[in-house]
Design an enzyme around this catalytic site. Structure first.
Site, PDB file in Angstrom:
ATOM      1  N   ASP A  24       0.823  -1.212   0.000  1.00 37.00           N
ATOM      2  CA  ASP A  24       0.000   0.000   0.000  1.00 37.00           C
ATOM      3  C   ASP A  24       0.858   1.265   0.000  1.00 37.00           C
ATOM      4  OD1 ASP A  24      -2.422   1.313  -0.113  1.00 37.00           O
ATOM      5  OD2 ASP A  24      -2.674   1.380   2.059  1.00 37.00           O
ATOM      6  N   ASN A  72     -11.030  -2.556  -5.207  1.00 34.72           N
ATOM      7  CA  ASN A  72     -10.272  -1.578  -5.993  1.00 34.72           C
ATOM      8  C   ASN A  72     -10.951  -1.217  -7.319  1.00 34.72           C
ATOM      9  OD1 ASN A  72      -7.041  -2.826  -4.848  1.00 34.72           O
ATOM     10  ND2 ASN A  72      -8.169  -1.005  -4.142  1.00 34.72           N
TER      11      ASN A  72
HETATM   12  C1  IPE Z   1      -5.237  -2.633  -0.010  1.00 37.36           C
HETATM   13  O1  IPE Z   1      -4.965  -1.308  -0.282  1.00 37.36           O
HETATM   14  C2  IPE Z   1      -5.304  -3.402  -1.303  1.00 37.36           C
HETATM   15  C3  IPE Z   1      -4.037  -3.558  -2.012  1.00 37.36           C
HETATM   16  C4  IPE Z   1      -2.872  -3.207  -1.561  1.00 37.36           C
HETATM   17  C5  IPE Z   1      -4.120  -4.164  -3.313  1.00 37.36           C
HETATM   18  P1  IPE Z   1      -6.148  -0.225  -0.416  1.00 37.36           P
HETATM   19  O2  IPE Z   1      -5.499   1.070  -0.663  1.00 37.36           O
HETATM   20  O3  IPE Z   1      -7.133  -0.688  -1.417  1.00 37.36           O
HETATM   21  O4  IPE Z   1      -6.813  -0.301   1.029  1.00 37.36           O
HETATM   22  P2  IPE Z   1      -7.732   0.738   1.796  1.00 37.36           P
HETATM   23  O5  IPE Z   1      -8.775   1.212   0.813  1.00 37.36           O
HETATM   24  O6  IPE Z   1      -6.856   1.856   2.242  1.00 37.36           O
HETATM   25  O7  IPE Z   1      -8.300  -0.035   2.939  1.00 37.36           O
HETATM   26  C1  IPE Z   2      -1.625   0.190  -3.390  1.00 44.14           C
HETATM   27  O1  IPE Z   2      -1.367   1.544  -3.476  1.00 44.14           O
HETATM   28  C2  IPE Z   2      -1.816  -0.445  -4.739  1.00 44.14           C
HETATM   29  C3  IPE Z   2      -3.205  -0.813  -5.052  1.00 44.14           C
HETATM   30  C4  IPE Z   2      -4.201  -0.807  -4.218  1.00 44.14           C
HETATM   31  C5  IPE Z   2      -3.470  -1.201  -6.428  1.00 44.14           C
HETATM   32  P1  IPE Z   2      -2.560   2.600  -3.472  1.00 44.14           P
HETATM   33  O2  IPE Z   2      -2.957   2.871  -4.878  1.00 44.14           O
HETATM   34  O3  IPE Z   2      -3.657   2.162  -2.577  1.00 44.14           O
HETATM   35  O4  IPE Z   2      -1.823   3.864  -2.862  1.00 44.14           O
HETATM   36  P2  IPE Z   2      -2.408   4.873  -1.799  1.00 44.14           P
HETATM   37  O5  IPE Z   2      -2.848   4.064  -0.609  1.00 44.14           O
HETATM   38  O6  IPE Z   2      -3.568   5.551  -2.465  1.00 44.14           O
HETATM   39  O7  IPE Z   2      -1.289   5.788  -1.485  1.00 44.14           O
HETATM   40 MG    MG Z   3      -4.085   2.439  -0.610  1.00 42.92          MG
END
Ligand code: IPE
Ligand code: IPE
Ligand code: MG
Length: 237
Positions: A24, A72
């Site tokens: 993340d 997502n």
């Molecule tokens: C968790 O990250 C999912 C992945 C890393 C693929 P998110 O960014 O989707 O999680 P939330 O929304 O902060 O809980």
């Molecule tokens: C994690 O990074 C990757 C996926 C969930 C695909 P994020 O895209 O959630 O990055 P932040 O949390 O918005 O910084």
């Molecule tokens: Mg994230």
């Protein structure tokens, strides 16, 4: 290679067979640099590549990464499409990107909802790497609740009416593989976000404020070192 030798790579034993990563913080990493979120995903893909190689080098048996959750899809279509394109590029180049590591790719999650060309590449990669050593589970369109719900169907199809815990474990995408000993989440949030709810029953949890693209092999060393200071009791005294 010489640098890696000097680095004194830790070698793992059976106490740490499986590490799962919630990757993340890609978007924030880019935004802090005034770049579009997608630049963060590209940087995150590089980190994934470096760290999966490193985990194979330290002798990890199973690595699982959360790449795209069932939630997502809520993101803007442009980001979702660009993530699928990035995945496509990675699959096309995975043989080269593996750099001679013996990595067995497995995809967990509902891959039937992914673009068809991605599904074909996934099937090919799983097949062509099936005799390799380190298992790399890539959670793609994965959600733990969807996985548990699917397990009900799997059990019914298997004609199992009164399942044991082992039957339920076997009905998960991860059936037959050890549960994660350690789950690492980058990005500073203290939550599981629908990842491996069944398998995480006794996993150790490690949270870091570092954003995924910032995580280094030195951080992996520190995470491993810290893991080995923990006392896992599994309910015993
Ligand atoms: C968790 O990250 C999912 C992945 C890393 C693929 P998110 O960014 O989707 O999680 P939330 O929304 O902060 O809980
Ligand atoms: C994690 O990074 C990757 C996926 C969930 C695909 P994020 O895209 O959630 O990055 P932040 O949390 O918005 O910084
Ligand atoms: Mg994230």
């Amino acid at each position: 290679m010489a640098a890696e030798k000097e680095k004194n790579i830790p070698q793992l034993d059976d106490k740490l067979k499986h590490i799962a990563f919630i990757m993340d913080g890609n978007g924030r990493w880019a935004q802090r640099r005034g770049m579009p979120r997608m630049a963060g995903h590209r940087a995150g893909a590089k980190t994934f590549q470096t760290l999966s190689h490193y985990c194979a080098d330290v002798g990890l048996k199973i690595m699982t990464v959360y790449a795209f959750s069932t939630e997502n899809w809520k993101r803007p279509a442009a980001e979702v499409n660009a993530l699928m394109e990035l995945m496509d590029y990675y699959l096309d180049n995975s043989e080269r990107l593996m750099r001679k590591r013996s990595i067995r790719f497995r995809f967990i999650g509902d891959t039937t909802a992914l673009p068809e060309k991605l599904q074909r590449k996934i099937a090919d990669l799983e097949d062509s790497t099936k005799n390799n050593d380190m298992i790399l589970n890539i959670a793609l369109n994965y959600g733990a609740r969807a996985e548990i719900t699917r397990a009900y169907r799997v059990l019914r199809e298997r004609g199992i009416e009164n399942p044991t815990e082992q039957d339920v474990s076997d009905a998960m995408y991860t059936g037959g593989f050890a549960d994660p000993d350690l789950i690492v989440r980058t990005g500073g949030d203290l939550r599981i976000s629908n990842f491996l709810l069944w398998q995480a029953a006794y996993s150790e949890l490690y949270f870091t404020d570092k954003l995924w693209p910032e995580l280094t092999t030195d951080d992996i060393d520190e995470i491993i070192r810290e893991f080995y200071t923990r006392k896992r009791r599994f309910g015993d005294v």
